[in-house]
Enzyme design. Structure first.
Site, mmCIF file in Angstrom:
data_model
loop_
_atom_site.group_PDB
_atom_site.id
_atom_site.type_symbol
_atom_site.label_atom_id
_atom_site.label_comp_id
_atom_site.label_asym_id
_atom_site.label_seq_id
_atom_site.Cartn_x
_atom_site.Cartn_y
_atom_site.Cartn_z
ATOM 1 N N GLY A 173 0.622 -1.228 0.179
ATOM 2 C CA GLY A 173 -0.043 0.005 0.104
ATOM 3 C C GLY A 173 0.953 1.207 0.039
ATOM 4 N NE ARG A 174 3.728 4.452 -3.925
ATOM 5 C CZ ARG A 174 4.769 4.035 -4.543
ATOM 6 N NH1 ARG A 174 4.935 2.870 -5.047
ATOM 7 N NH2 ARG A 174 5.875 4.890 -4.829
#
Length: 195
Positions: A173-174
């Site tokens: 999800g960065r």
């Protein structure tokens, strides 16, 4: 152990992990970014040849684009990216040539053809064709036949003395982890950064 030493040990541990990973073909590959005195940037991939408390060392032709830029502006940035590890390390700092004895010793350890190539390549200069370069290689092989190849006067190592070392660990999800060691007012400091 101080913060700088801690950063170097972390880097060395990651480099060792990269060396042991079967999917990382060139673990010492790093992107070297330099700029002209006017601030025009350029980047290329080079290989790390040494790391110790004095800094990060690579070797090149001093007449190359990077060599000329380092003469104009002796600062650089390095980026190591090991995709299979989902890890990156950024290093920034001042740059200085290594001592002649250090450059001589490393040059002597290189394969003979690489030594000949250091003499033959007019790195970053236009080339009319591959035949021109291969003719220079052949001429130099004949010149140094039966004797050791000395280090060219235009070839040396550069040491980046870090004033910043930043670690990045990619996450789903960065939502990455980032932390930075940096030199401020003569003292090393550490901080977490937003991804």
């Amino acid at each position: 152990m101080g913060l700088y030493e801690d950063a170097l040990e972390r880097f060395k541990a990651l480099l060792q992990e990269a060396r042991e990973h079967p999917d990382i073909g060139e673990p010492t590959a790093m992107t070297l970014a330099t700029t002209t005195a006017a601030g025009r940037p350029s980047a290329r991939t080079v290989l790390l040849k040494q790391i110790d408390e004095r800094g990060f060392v690579f070797y090149t032709n001093t007449r190359s684009r990077k060599g000329r830029q380092l003469a104009e502006n002796p600062r650089a940035a390095l980026t190591f990216f090991w995709a299979p590890l989902v890890r990156q390390v950024l290093v920034e700092g001042d740059v200085a040539p290594v001592a002649d004895a250090e450059a001589d010793a490393y040059f002597a350890s290189r394969p003979r053809l690489s030594q000949i190539g250091a003499w033959a390549s007019q790195q970053s200069e236009p080339l009319s064709g591959r035949d021109e370069f291969e003719a220079r290689v052949a001429e130099l092989e004949a010149r140094f036949d039966g004797r050791e190849v000395p280090r060219p006067p235009h070839w040396t190592g550069y040491r980046i003395r870090p004033d910043l070392i930043e670690f990045w660990h990619g996450r789903e999800g960065r939502l990455h982890d980032r932390d930075r060691y940096h030199l401020e007012d003569g003292e090393w400091r550490w901080m977490l950064l937003n991804p």
